[in-house]
Design a protein around this motif. Structure first.
Motif, PDB file in Angstrom:
ATOM      1  N   LYS A  55      23.277  35.759  42.463  1.00  0.00           N
ATOM      2  CA  LYS A  55      22.011  35.025  42.385  1.00  0.00           C
ATOM      3  C   LYS A  55      20.993  35.813  43.204  1.00  0.00           C
ATOM      4  O   LYS A  55      20.747  35.535  44.372  1.00  0.00           O
ATOM      5  N   LEU A  56      20.378  36.813  42.567  1.00  0.00           N
ATOM      6  CA  LEU A  56      19.623  37.826  43.288  1.00  0.00           C
ATOM      7  C   LEU A  56      18.323  37.274  43.866  1.00  0.00           C
ATOM      8  O   LEU A  56      17.946  37.607  44.988  1.00  0.00           O
ATOM      9  N   ASN A  57      17.619  36.447  43.102  1.00  0.00           N
ATOM     10  CA  ASN A  57      16.347  35.914  43.602  1.00  0.00           C
ATOM     11  C   ASN A  57      16.565  35.020  44.827  1.00  0.00           C
ATOM     12  O   ASN A  57      15.835  35.111  45.825  1.00  0.00           O
ATOM     13  N   LYS A  58      17.573  34.168  44.750  1.00  0.00           N
ATOM     14  CA  LYS A  58      17.872  33.305  45.899  1.00  0.00           C
ATOM     15  C   LYS A  58      18.347  34.140  47.088  1.00  0.00           C
ATOM     16  O   LYS A  58      18.023  33.832  48.241  1.00  0.00           O
ATOM     17  N   CYS A  59      19.104  35.173  46.809  1.00  0.00           N
ATOM     18  CA  CYS A  59      19.584  36.035  47.892  1.00  0.00           C
ATOM     19  C   CYS A  59      18.410  36.686  48.625  1.00  0.00           C
ATOM     20  O   CYS A  59      18.354  36.684  49.857  1.00  0.00           O
ATOM     21  N   ARG A  60      17.455  37.207  47.883  1.00  0.00           N
ATOM     22  CA  ARG A  60      16.286  37.835  48.508  1.00  0.00           C
ATOM     23  C   ARG A  60      15.468  36.810  49.301  1.00  0.00           C
ATOM     24  O   ARG A  60      14.969  37.094  50.397  1.00  0.00           O
ATOM     25  N   GLU A  61      15.360  35.603  48.761  1.00  0.00           N
ATOM     26  CA  GLU A  61      14.618  34.546  49.454  1.00  0.00           C
ATOM     27  C   GLU A  61      15.276  34.190  50.789  1.00  0.00           C
ATOM     28  O   GLU A  61      14.594  34.037  51.813  1.00  0.00           O
ATOM     29  N   TRP A  62      16.589  34.088  50.805  1.00  0.00           N
ATOM     30  CA  TRP A  62      17.290  33.720  52.038  1.00  0.00           C
ATOM     31  C   TRP A  62      17.299  34.871  53.040  1.00  0.00           C
ATOM     32  O   TRP A  62      17.303  34.637  54.251  1.00  0.00           O
ATOM     33  N   PHE A  63      17.303  36.107  52.568  1.00  0.00           N
ATOM     34  CA  PHE A  63      17.170  37.242  53.492  1.00  0.00           C
ATOM     35  C   PHE A  63      15.822  37.174  54.221  1.00  0.00           C
ATOM     36  O   PHE A  63      15.755  37.367  55.446  1.00  0.00           O
TER      37      PHE A  63
END
Length: 929
Positions: A844-852
């Protein structure tokens, strides 16, 4: 073969009952032992019974009962629940026959109050105990909804197609559903179709011929089969049936297919999806309102809209036109009528409205909207302004349609008709030249002396012409003029105007407003804190010049406050350039020469710019202002070592050890020799340093690591052991000691070392984490999991432990564990990093970038987050996102993180820059799975 004769066996006689054949005793009644007492009639107790008969105790009168039976009944207890007493049992109290007087009542009340008081005392304890029991029970036996919470959360991402593709659940006990059989279809023979072509109508079946009588004409397999005739026959039969249903039926009328839908439309069933009865009630209510008060426009508008909603547009038009006839001066009715009509008829209606109410601004605006050509719109607006010359709305709408030259003329007339409109004055000033604009603004101030926007516009005008001296004068005059006219000066409103001037690039006006209004209405004690808050708010809103002006004013009032200088320097470092930062720092050190941080910031700025001599000179001046300062000594050493001046670095460290001997100076001295591969010198310095500072844990760790690098594990272990005795509260020292035991193959010894460390340092999450990881590295996950649970009980808000717990679980339970971790420590960067890695493993790349980004916003100093984020962008991002991460990391300059420190503090990498360390750490990290 001989046969043995069977021996006859005599039957066994059953014992005979002793009472069989004997007469019944006197007074015997059959079944009385089982409770079958029979019925009692008048003949049983009346005179019909002979006096010589044997008496029956069952039916004897009470006065003839035996004394023995009366005593038994008296002794028998009543075991009914209503006869039970909590204290005295079934028999009743010894004093239940005594009277209940006021003393008894008062005593009972006192006992009751005592019971209530004792119950309140134990209430908190009971609630806490019950809550603990419930929590323990829920941990041992969680609810089904908790066990499947992760699956329930996943349902939110299920698409509609996936829902529809879910198979139906059948009954497992039904054999037909478990093993469905394929359906069999038998085609209809042509002979059956051919029989129906005869055209004969058969309504009865001949008993003699059976089913054959239903198909007259016989079998004609060789005849021609016309399927078109079959379809026609079917349609004819269907129409006949429909006519029979719709015509003469008892109690029914003829159905009109065309009028049926028309009848439904009168109830609004065409477009309205609500209840028809509600529509009827609303019609009756609105009709009553119209008849009671026909001059109320709202009733007519509501009635028309009701009919419009139900699909009866023509009825709505008729109603609204009738309302316009009754109330010709209501602009709401005319506008509603124009809305309901087509555009051509709407123009005629608006024309009638203009004749009845020529002073209605809304009606004229609607008339202009109905026109399609710009020329016609202009004509309508000019006609409207003849009737309503003081309408600002009409002037603005008319001016928007004109060219700049004509707009200037219209604005000149508009300000004459509407002298109180600030917008019209300002619009005219923008279109005029500089000289005319000044005249316009002066007239505007005369007509509207209470508006601050005119003064601010005048200041902007002077700034645009380069008259910077006039800007401050105009703002000062504005404040005095507004105060004399009774206008209350609101500090927040003026700051908002300053931010707008900043965004409009009117920087001089912005600074003038800040200078005059930043301290308005504030007490002397609260100025410093409020000014720093205002500067930070302006910086967050993007008003950089406003923030800079606030810092400048604050430093002019408080020139000796170190905190203000530091924040101003940080602001210039982030938003300004190198020259502005160095200028500010020069002023800062002149006012606060004892502030070491300001000297170091100035030296670092020169060093980053490549001007090493200037940096040395700044540090030399700093030495004079702050003799024997550890920070300045070490900054000078770092400056020389970074520029490969190792001889000068060693001399500076020797002077520092002589003049300012601190543990940190010894650590830096040892590290320099270690980095230069002078191991013997480093060990000698360590021995000297440990004699002077035996409680410095870093010196013990450095000595152990140097020995460990030289493969002297026993000596390194002894060093760590001696260090733990001197510095028992140093967690890294205990961890290094356990790791060297593990490296020597003594797993049990490593465990006992960490157990001893936890006894001396209870509730330390780092020690628990190392104990868990020792078991995981040894492949003993069954030991690590209960140890992790115990660690979370002792340290329930530890982010590193929860982050470890997420990935110790299996893939199916990780999401649930992450939810629990976020509940316990919502803003912990380690937990946020673990959640980011979890989304990464699930792709889940978009969520991963958001949480980073969320984790970096909370803690930008954690290097592991930067490294994982950079690795993520290397695999799934673009060159732009990768360079952005590197840029942000260089600004943050992270220092912490397990993986980051392992590479950053390695002696081999002591001269590497932050971007190089970031790349090395990212390459060493595994991809989350």
């Amino acid at each position: 073969m001989s046969t043995v004769p069977a021996i006859p066996v005599a039957p066994v006689a059953k014992p005979k009952k002793h009472f069989i054949g004997t007469p019944a005793p006197s007074g015997y009644v059959a079944g009385v032992g089982r409770g079958a007492t029979g019925f009692t009639t008048r003949s049983d107790i009346g005179p019909a019974r002979d006096a010589t008969d044997v008496s029956d105790d069952r039916h004897a009168p009470p006065n003839k009962r035996s004394k023995k039976k009366d005593e038994e009944e008296e002794e028998e207890e009543d075991l009914n629940d209503s006869n039970y007493d909590e204290f005295s049992g079934y028999g009743g109290s010894l004093f239940n026959k005594d009277p209940y007087d006021k003393d008894d009542e008062e005593a009972d009340e006192i006992y009751h109050q005592i019971d209530v008081r004792m119950d309140e005392k134990r209430k908190d304890y009971r609630e806490i105990k019950l809550k603990a029991q419930l929590e323990k029970y829920r941990q041992e036996r969680p609810k089904i909804q908790q066990q499947f919470s992760d699956l329930r959360r996943a349902l939110s991402s299920v698409s509609e197609d996936e829902w529809l593709s879910i198979p139906e659940v059948g009954d497992a006990r039904n054999k037909k559903q478990r093993n469905p059989k394929s359906e069999k279809f038998t085609p209809l023979p042509d002979s059956v179709l051919a029989r129906n072509l005869g055209g004969e109508s058969v309504t009865t079946i001949d008993p003699s011929s059976g089913m054959a009588s239903a198909f007259p004409g016989g079998l004609t397999p060789s005849g021609d089969l016309d399927l078109r005739k079959i379809g026609q026959a079917r349609n004819t039969l269907m129409s006949v049936k429909l006519n029979q249903v719709s015509d003469s039926v008892s109690g029914q009328t003829v159905v009109d297919p065309k009028g049926y839908l028309t009848d439904l439309q009168q109830f609004g069933a065409g477009t309205y999806g609500g209840d028809i009865n509600d529509i009827k009630k609303a019609r009756l209510l609105l009709k009553s309102v119209r008849e009671t008060n026909p001059n109320h426009p709202g009733a007519w508008v509501a009635s028309a809209r009701l009919e419009e909603v139900t699909g009866k547009v023509q009825t709505a038009r008729n109603l609204i036109m009738k309302g316009c006839e009754v109330n010709p001066n209501s602009e709401d009715l005319w506008l509603e009528a124009a809305r309901l009509q087509p555009p051509d008829l709407a123009k005629a209606i608006i024309a009638q409205a203009v004749r009845h109410i020529p002073t209605s601004v809304r009606v004229w605006a609607k008339a202009a909207d109905l026109e399609l050509e710009t020329k016609a719109k202009k004509k309508v607006f000019r006609k409207a302004l003849e009737h309503i010359p003081n309408s600002v709305r009409l002037w603005k709408s008319a001016i928007e349609l004109e060219e700049p030259d004509n707009a200037k003329i219209l604005l000149g007339r508009a300000v004459e008709c509407c002298p109180a409109s600030v917008e019209l004055w300002l619009a005219l000033a923008r279109l005029e030249s500089y000289e005319n604009a000044r005249k316009v603004l002066n007239k505007a101030r005369q007509n509207i002396p209470t508006d601050r926007g005119i003064w601010i516009t005048a200041a902007k005008l002077e700034e645009a012409q380069g008259n910077h001296q006039m800007v401050d004068k105009i703002i000062e005059r504005a404040i005095s003029s507004l105060s004399s006219n009774g206008v209350e000066l609101n500090r927040d409103q003026w700051l908002t105007d300053a931010i707008e001037c900043d965004k409009a690039q009117s920087y001089m006006t912005c600074r003038a407003i800040i200078k005059c209004m930043i301290g308005h209405g504030l007490e002397d004690e609260e100025r410093k804190e409020l000014w720093l808050e205002d500067a930070e708010n302006c910086s967050q809103k993007g008003a950089i010049e406003c923030a800079r002006a606030i810092y400048t004013h604050a430093l002019s009032v408080f020139p000796t406050k170190k905190n203000i200088w530091k924040q101003a320097a940080s602001f210039e470092k982030q938003h300004g350039d190198r020259e502005s930062l160095e200028t500010l720092l020069q002023k800062a050190v002149s006012h606060c020469p004892q502030s070491e941080v300001l000297w170091l910031m100035g030296a670092k700025s020169k060093w980053l710019a490549g001007d090493v001599p200037a940096a040395r000179s700044i540090l030399a001046i700093a030495f004079q202002a702050n003799p024997n300062s550890e920070e300045i000594w070490l900054a000078a050493v770092k400056l020389e070592s970074e520029n490969n001046e190792y001889v000068r670095s060693r001399k500076l460290l020797a002077k520092a050890r002589a003049s300012a001997p601190t543990p940190r100076v010894w650590v830096k001295s040892v590290k320099l020799e270690w980095c230069l591969d002078c191991i013997s010198t480093a060990l000698d310095l360590l021995d000297e340093g440990l004699k002077a500072f035996p409680d410095c844990a870093k010196l013990w760790m450095m000595k152990g690591q140097i020995l460990e690098e030289g493969k002297k594990l026993d000596e390194a272990r002894d060093t760590y052991l001696a260090g733990t005795k001197k510095c028992g509260d140093s967690i890294p020292l205990w961890i290094l000691m356990s790791r060297i035991e593990e490296r020597r193959g003594l797993l049990t010894k490593a465990r006992s070392t960490l157990d001893k460390a936890r006894l001396k340092n209870p509730k330390n999450d780092k020690l628990w984490l190392e104990s868990i990881r020792i078991e995981i590295r040894a492949g003993l996950k069954d030991i690590a999991e209960p140890m992790l649970a115990k660690a979370l009980q002792e340290c329930p808000t530890s982010g590193p432990l929860w982050a470890e717990a997420i990935f110790v679980e299996g893939k199916a339970q990780r999401k649930t564990k992450s939810v629990d971790a976020l509940k316990k420590c919502e803003h912990d960067p380690h937990v946020l990093l673990a959640v980011s890695k979890l989304f990464w493993s699930e792709r889940k790349l978009n969520k991963c970038r958001e949480w980073f980004n969320r984790a970096l916003k909370i803690e930008p100093d954690l290097g592991d987050t930067w490294a994982y984020f950079y690795k993520f962008e290397l695999l799934h991002g673009t060159e732009q996102t990768q360079s952005e991460v590197v840029k942000r990391c260089l600004l943050a300059e992270p220092h912490y993180g397990e993986n980051w420190c392992a590479i950053n503090k390695d002696i081999k990498n002591w001269k590497r820059k932050t971007d190089e360390i970031l790349t090395m750490v990212a390459n060493s990290l595994p991809i989350p799975t």
